[in-house]
Design a protein around this motif. Sequence first.
Motif, PDB file in Angstrom:
ATOM      1  N   GLY A 108       0.800  -1.221   0.000  1.00  0.00           N
ATOM      2  CA  GLY A 108       0.000   0.000   0.000  1.00  0.00           C
ATOM      3  C   GLY A 108       0.834   1.272   0.000  1.00  0.00           C
ATOM      4  N   GLN A 109       2.107   1.154   0.293  1.00  0.00           N
ATOM      5  CA  GLN A 109       2.999   2.320   0.342  1.00  0.00           C
ATOM      6  C   GLN A 109       3.403   2.728  -1.074  1.00  0.00           C
ATOM      7  OE1 GLN A 109       6.469   1.626   2.767  1.00  0.00           O
ATOM      8  NE2 GLN A 109       7.527   3.417   1.995  1.00  0.00           N
ATOM      9  N   THR A 110       3.538   4.026  -1.300  1.00  0.00           N
ATOM     10  CA  THR A 110       4.023   4.545  -2.577  1.00  0.00           C
ATOM     11  C   THR A 110       5.532   4.724  -2.479  1.00  0.00           C
ATOM     12  OG1 THR A 110       1.931   5.686  -2.955  1.00  0.00           O
ATOM     13  CG2 THR A 110       3.820   6.422  -4.245  1.00  0.00           C
ATOM     14  N   VAL A 111       6.232   4.243  -3.516  1.00  0.00           N
ATOM     15  CA  VAL A 111       7.691   4.357  -3.540  1.00  0.00           C
ATOM     16  C   VAL A 111       8.109   5.206  -4.742  1.00  0.00           C
ATOM     17  CG1 VAL A 111       8.094   2.153  -2.386  1.00  0.00           C
ATOM     18  CG2 VAL A 111       7.953   2.204  -4.860  1.00  0.00           C
ATOM     19  N   THR A 112       9.308   5.768  -4.643  1.00  0.00           N
ATOM     20  CA  THR A 112       9.862   6.539  -5.754  1.00  0.00           C
ATOM     21  C   THR A 112      10.958   5.720  -6.423  1.00  0.00           C
ATOM     22  OG1 THR A 112      11.488   7.587  -4.302  1.00  0.00           O
ATOM     23  CG2 THR A 112       9.401   8.742  -4.612  1.00  0.00           C
ATOM     24  N   GLU A 113      11.222   6.015  -7.668  1.00  0.00           N
ATOM     25  CA  GLU A 113      12.277   5.326  -8.396  1.00  0.00           C
ATOM     26  C   GLU A 113      13.609   5.546  -7.688  1.00  0.00           C
ATOM     27  OE1 GLU A 113      14.331   5.158 -12.820  1.00  0.00           O
ATOM     28  OE2 GLU A 113      12.476   6.283 -12.529  1.00  0.00           O
ATOM     29  N   GLY A 114      14.348   4.464  -7.465  1.00  0.00           N
ATOM     30  CA  GLY A 114      15.643   4.558  -6.805  1.00  0.00           C
ATOM     31  C   GLY A 114      15.588   4.382  -5.297  1.00  0.00           C
ATOM     32  N   GLN A 115      14.404   4.408  -4.715  1.00  0.00           N
ATOM     33  CA  GLN A 115      14.259   4.231  -3.264  1.00  0.00           C
ATOM     34  C   GLN A 115      14.608   2.782  -2.901  1.00  0.00           C
ATOM     35  OE1 GLN A 115      10.331   5.220  -1.813  1.00  0.00           O
ATOM     36  NE2 GLN A 115      10.594   4.027   0.059  1.00  0.00           N
ATOM     37  N   ILE A 120      19.670  -7.442  -0.203  1.00  0.00           N
ATOM     38  CA  ILE A 120      20.045  -8.846  -0.405  1.00  0.00           C
ATOM     39  C   ILE A 120      21.497  -8.990   0.038  1.00  0.00           C
ATOM     40  CG2 ILE A 120      20.432 -10.715  -2.056  1.00  0.00           C
ATOM     41  CD1 ILE A 120      18.159  -9.624  -3.734  1.00  0.00           C
ATOM     42  N   GLU A 121      21.699  -9.887   0.990  1.00  0.00           N
ATOM     43  CA  GLU A 121      23.059 -10.181   1.445  1.00  0.00           C
ATOM     44  C   GLU A 121      23.610 -11.312   0.586  1.00  0.00           C
ATOM     45  OE1 GLU A 121      25.547 -11.826   5.301  1.00  0.00           O
ATOM     46  OE2 GLU A 121      23.370 -11.769   5.394  1.00  0.00           O
ATOM     47  N   ALA A 122      24.726 -11.023  -0.072  1.00  0.00           N
ATOM     48  CA  ALA A 122      25.395 -12.024  -0.898  1.00  0.00           C
ATOM     49  C   ALA A 122      26.883 -11.966  -0.603  1.00  0.00           C
ATOM     50  CB  ALA A 122      25.132 -11.757  -2.377  1.00  0.00           C
ATOM     51  N   MET A 123      27.448 -13.087  -0.234  1.00  0.00           N
ATOM     52  CA  MET A 123      28.880 -13.174   0.081  1.00  0.00           C
ATOM     53  C   MET A 123      29.283 -12.132   1.124  1.00  0.00           C
ATOM     54  SD  MET A 123      30.204 -14.141  -3.766  1.00  0.00           S
ATOM     55  CE  MET A 123      31.826 -13.592  -3.435  1.00  0.00           C
ATOM     56  N   LYS A 124      28.459 -12.040   2.171  1.00  0.00           N
ATOM     57  CA  LYS A 124      28.693 -11.140   3.314  1.00  0.00           C
ATOM     58  C   LYS A 124      28.690  -9.660   2.933  1.00  0.00           C
ATOM     59  CE  LYS A 124      31.030 -14.661   5.896  1.00  0.00           C
ATOM     60  NZ  LYS A 124      30.325 -15.086   7.013  1.00  0.00           N
ATOM     61  N   THR A 125      28.098  -9.338   1.796  1.00  0.00           N
ATOM     62  CA  THR A 125      27.959  -7.947   1.358  1.00  0.00           C
ATOM     63  C   THR A 125      26.471  -7.616   1.312  1.00  0.00           C
ATOM     64  OG1 THR A 125      29.954  -8.104   0.019  1.00  0.00           O
ATOM     65  CG2 THR A 125      28.434  -6.317  -0.500  1.00  0.00           C
ATOM     66  N   MET A 126      26.105  -6.483   1.931  1.00  0.00           N
ATOM     67  CA  MET A 126      24.712  -6.038   1.927  1.00  0.00           C
ATOM     68  C   MET A 126      24.479  -5.181   0.676  1.00  0.00           C
ATOM     69  SD  MET A 126      23.381  -7.353   4.527  1.00  0.00           S
ATOM     70  CE  MET A 126      23.751  -8.003   6.131  1.00  0.00           C
ATOM     71  N   ASN A 127      23.615  -5.659  -0.220  1.00  0.00           N
ATOM     72  CA  ASN A 127      23.319  -4.975  -1.475  1.00  0.00           C
ATOM     73  C   ASN A 127      21.935  -4.352  -1.397  1.00  0.00           C
ATOM     74  OD1 ASN A 127      25.638  -6.039  -3.277  1.00  0.00           O
ATOM     75  ND2 ASN A 127      24.834  -7.870  -2.281  1.00  0.00           N
ATOM     76  N   GLN A 128      21.873  -3.020  -1.440  1.00  0.00           N
ATOM     77  CA  GLN A 128      20.585  -2.336  -1.413  1.00  0.00           C
ATOM     78  C   GLN A 128      19.939  -2.473  -2.781  1.00  0.00           C
ATOM     79  OE1 GLN A 128      21.066   1.684  -0.085  1.00  0.00           O
ATOM     80  NE2 GLN A 128      21.896   1.081   1.891  1.00  0.00           N
ATOM     81  N   ILE A 129      18.686  -2.884  -2.794  1.00  0.00           N
ATOM     82  CA  ILE A 129      17.944  -3.056  -4.042  1.00  0.00           C
ATOM     83  C   ILE A 129      16.984  -1.879  -4.182  1.00  0.00           C
ATOM     84  CG2 ILE A 129      16.472  -4.585  -5.397  1.00  0.00           C
ATOM     85  CD1 ILE A 129      19.318  -5.719  -4.631  1.00  0.00           C
ATOM     86  N   PRO A 130      17.175  -1.052  -5.232  1.00  0.00           N
ATOM     87  CA  PRO A 130      16.317   0.117  -5.419  1.00  0.00           C
ATOM     88  C   PRO A 130      15.057  -0.221  -6.218  1.00  0.00           C
ATOM     89  CG  PRO A 130      18.068   0.143  -7.026  1.00  0.00           C
ATOM     90  CD  PRO A 130      18.302  -1.068  -6.161  1.00  0.00           C
ATOM     91  N   ALA A 131      14.031   0.584  -6.025  1.00  0.00           N
ATOM     92  CA  ALA A 131      12.816   0.450  -6.830  1.00  0.00           C
ATOM     93  C   ALA A 131      13.144   0.858  -8.268  1.00  0.00           C
ATOM     94  CB  ALA A 131      11.714   1.337  -6.268  1.00  0.00           C
TER      95      ALA A 131
END
Length: 158
Positions: A108-115, A120-131
């Motif tokens: 129900g929340q509105t998101v903006t592009e890039g938010q 996703i944690e992969a190989m002990k690295t935290m990867n921010q996934i944007p809209a």
Amino acid sequence: MATRKPSIDQDLIRDLANILNETDLTEIEIEQDDLRVRVSRAGTVQTVHAPIAQHQAPAPAVPLQSATASAEAVATAAAKTANTVTAPMVGTVYLSPAPGAKAFVEVGQTVTEGQTILIIEAMKTMNQIPAPRAGKVVEVMVTDGHPVEFAEPMIVIE
């Protein structure tokens, strides 16, 4: 020389389909001896036997779901697929920046592009996934702290 017709283990196919539904995977494939079975959300199961002779062709695909699916259901699925954010990598998905913190997004929340919508944690690295686009979150298809596969559907943004 007579050729024997291989029997298809329907219980195996049902079990694989259930695993797809339970884990939200898009495809699963197993191989045992000369039998390979692949089940995908595209709706087909493919059974391929190792060729005994040069002229032997693989077994035809067997439909997993009824071929009489309505056009409306197909159109709805296509629209949902087009609006679905999929996992760009294999890893563990986190819906909030820290344990116990508020989730990045909610239905129900509105998101903006890039938010940032999840991590996703992969190989002990935290990867921010944007809209990938602005819109309204209509479905969150993953569970916090659970693994995701490459191209697995995660969030639907309309």
